[in-house]
Scaffold this motif. Structure first.
Motif: not given
Length: 424
Positions: A12-17, A104-105, A377-380
């Motif tokens: 379940m954790l891996l699906i959330s990532f 994971v949110t 965490f912060a694209p680009g």
């Protein structure tokens, strides 16, 4: 019961990532998960067994964690980037097991990532690893990407048994977690040692983000030792200011700790040799300055945001679990006092570090985001960040890897409150 219950929760954790794709342009180097013996720099032989936190479980458990692999991308220059990925850390039953129940949110996640597949793809992470961008100062370099799936900052070599204090994971029965980050690193290092192009390497940049920043720093001596004396070797540490509690340090670095660091750290190097004696206030400065002074011809560069929310969260998690608060939901309650403490301690450590050793510099940007070198965490952000002195982060990194006297590597910091998460 162990395999079923743990497999369900981890699956379940891996699906959330975030989903991962095969890394285009990168070669996957697979390492067998059997025990092998290597010769270390201290002249002693070590047995290593690469793997991830739960890769001892059978494949049918739904855990795509074995065998361990890393990635390599061939560049056009005799220069190599070695990047240690981040992904949290765990050191007790609450962080290693109970935290796996956290979804994971945008604002929550487990204390560490036990999957080598998810969030461990260099193509997906971008940033400094994106060799397709013309403005990437390392676009023509060879690149080695070291995934992270062991919860031990790339310095562990031990199987540890934990019990979930909440009684949820495996009904409170013991669960084995493989802290094998050091073994994974040493397997990659053996591969590097046997490359035909290694003796001709002109320059190496050892880099890492978050947990990977500590792996880069503490494994720096072993990377330095495999290259010729004329090779220029530098460190780029991102989002790892070393602001911990003394209890965490005692747990992790004392003999017989959960990660087995007494068997992995390069204790013949100043700074590392006394690591078990440091407390929360002198840990990072003592560790870093000792290493920097020993490698006086190398440059050491440290990047962080002034109010890094994830680094603050881990300080809060350490403090809460030190107090016996094992409910992960309570770890996310950050207060302004914790934020100010973390920021002040970070500033004190990096400034002291830079004052003691001239080969140490920092780049402190505004905001609360975590990690500046890649897009996790912060694209680009590696290409857009310029809040520290108006200098782009990518250009500051370029100063690190060049010897342009007109544009030297200098300490840079954001101005004012640096985007504090609360009113001044």
């Amino acid at each position: 019961m162990l395999k079923f219950n743990l497999a369900v929760l981890i699956s379940m954790l891996l699906i959330s990532f975030f989903s991962a794709a095969y890394a285009v342009g990168w070669e996957k180097i697979e390492i067998p998960d059997n025990v092998s013996t290597i010769l270390d720099d201290d002249g002693r032989y070590k047995d290593i067994k690469p793997g991830c936190a739960f890769s001892h479980l059978p494949d049918e458990a739904g855990l795509p964690n074995k065998p361990f692999h890393f990635y390599y991308r061939k560049g056009t220059k005799a220069k190599t980037l070695i990047y240690f990925n981040g992904g949290g850390a765990c050191w007790n039953g609450a962080t290693c097991l109970t935290s796996l129940t956290v979804p994971v949110t945008q604002t929550t996640r487990p204390s560490y990532n036990p999957s080598i597949e998810n969030e461990n793809d260099p193509e997906e992470l971008g940033g400094i690893l994106d060799f397709t961008r013309a403005d990437n100062p390392l676009k023509d370099w060879n690149m080695v990407f070291v995934p992270y799936c062991t919860g031990d900052a790339h310095i562990g070599s031990k199987n540890e048994v934990y019990v979930d204090p909440s009684g949820i994971i495996n009904h409170g029965n013991p669960v084995l977690v493989q802290h094998r980050g050091f073994d994974n690193f040493m397997a990659m290092r053996e591969w590097l040692k046997h490359r035909a192009d290694r003796p001709g390497t002109e320059q190496v940049l050892v880099a890492g983000s978050s947990a990977g920043s500590y792996g880069a720093l503490m494994n720096f001596p072993r990377i330095h030792s495999i290259y010729p004396g004329q090779t220029k070797i530098s460190l780029l540490s991102d989002a790892g200011a070393g602001i911990f509690t003394s209890n965490f340090l005692d747990t992790v670095f004392e003999p017989d700790g959960p990660w087995g660091t007494e068997h992995t750290l390069a204790t013949w190097i100043p700074g590392i040799n006394r690591i078990s004696s440091y407390n929360a206030l002198n840990f990072f400065t003592s560790l870093a300055t000792g290493i920097e002074r020993h490698f006086a011809n190398s440059k050491f560069a440290y990047v962080t945001t002034a109010w890094d929310g994830v680094q603050m969260l881990f300080l809060n998690t350490m403090r809460k679990t030190d107090q016996g608060v094992n409910d992960p939901n309570q770890w996310f309650n950050l207060t302004p006092a914790t934020a100010v403490e973390w920021s002040l301690r970070m500033l004190t450590s990096l400034n002291a570090n830079a004052l003691i050793n001239r080969n140490s510099k920092y780049y402190i940007s505004a905001g609360t985001y975590h990690i500046g070198l890649v897009d996790a965490f912060a694209p680009g952000v590696f290409y857009t960040e310029k809040s520290a002195g108006g200098i782009y982060l990518k250009d500051w990194v370029n100063r690190l890897i060049t010897d342009d006297r007109k544009y030297p590597l200098v300490n840079l910091m954001c101005s004012g409150t640096c985007g504090a998460p609360f009113p001044p």
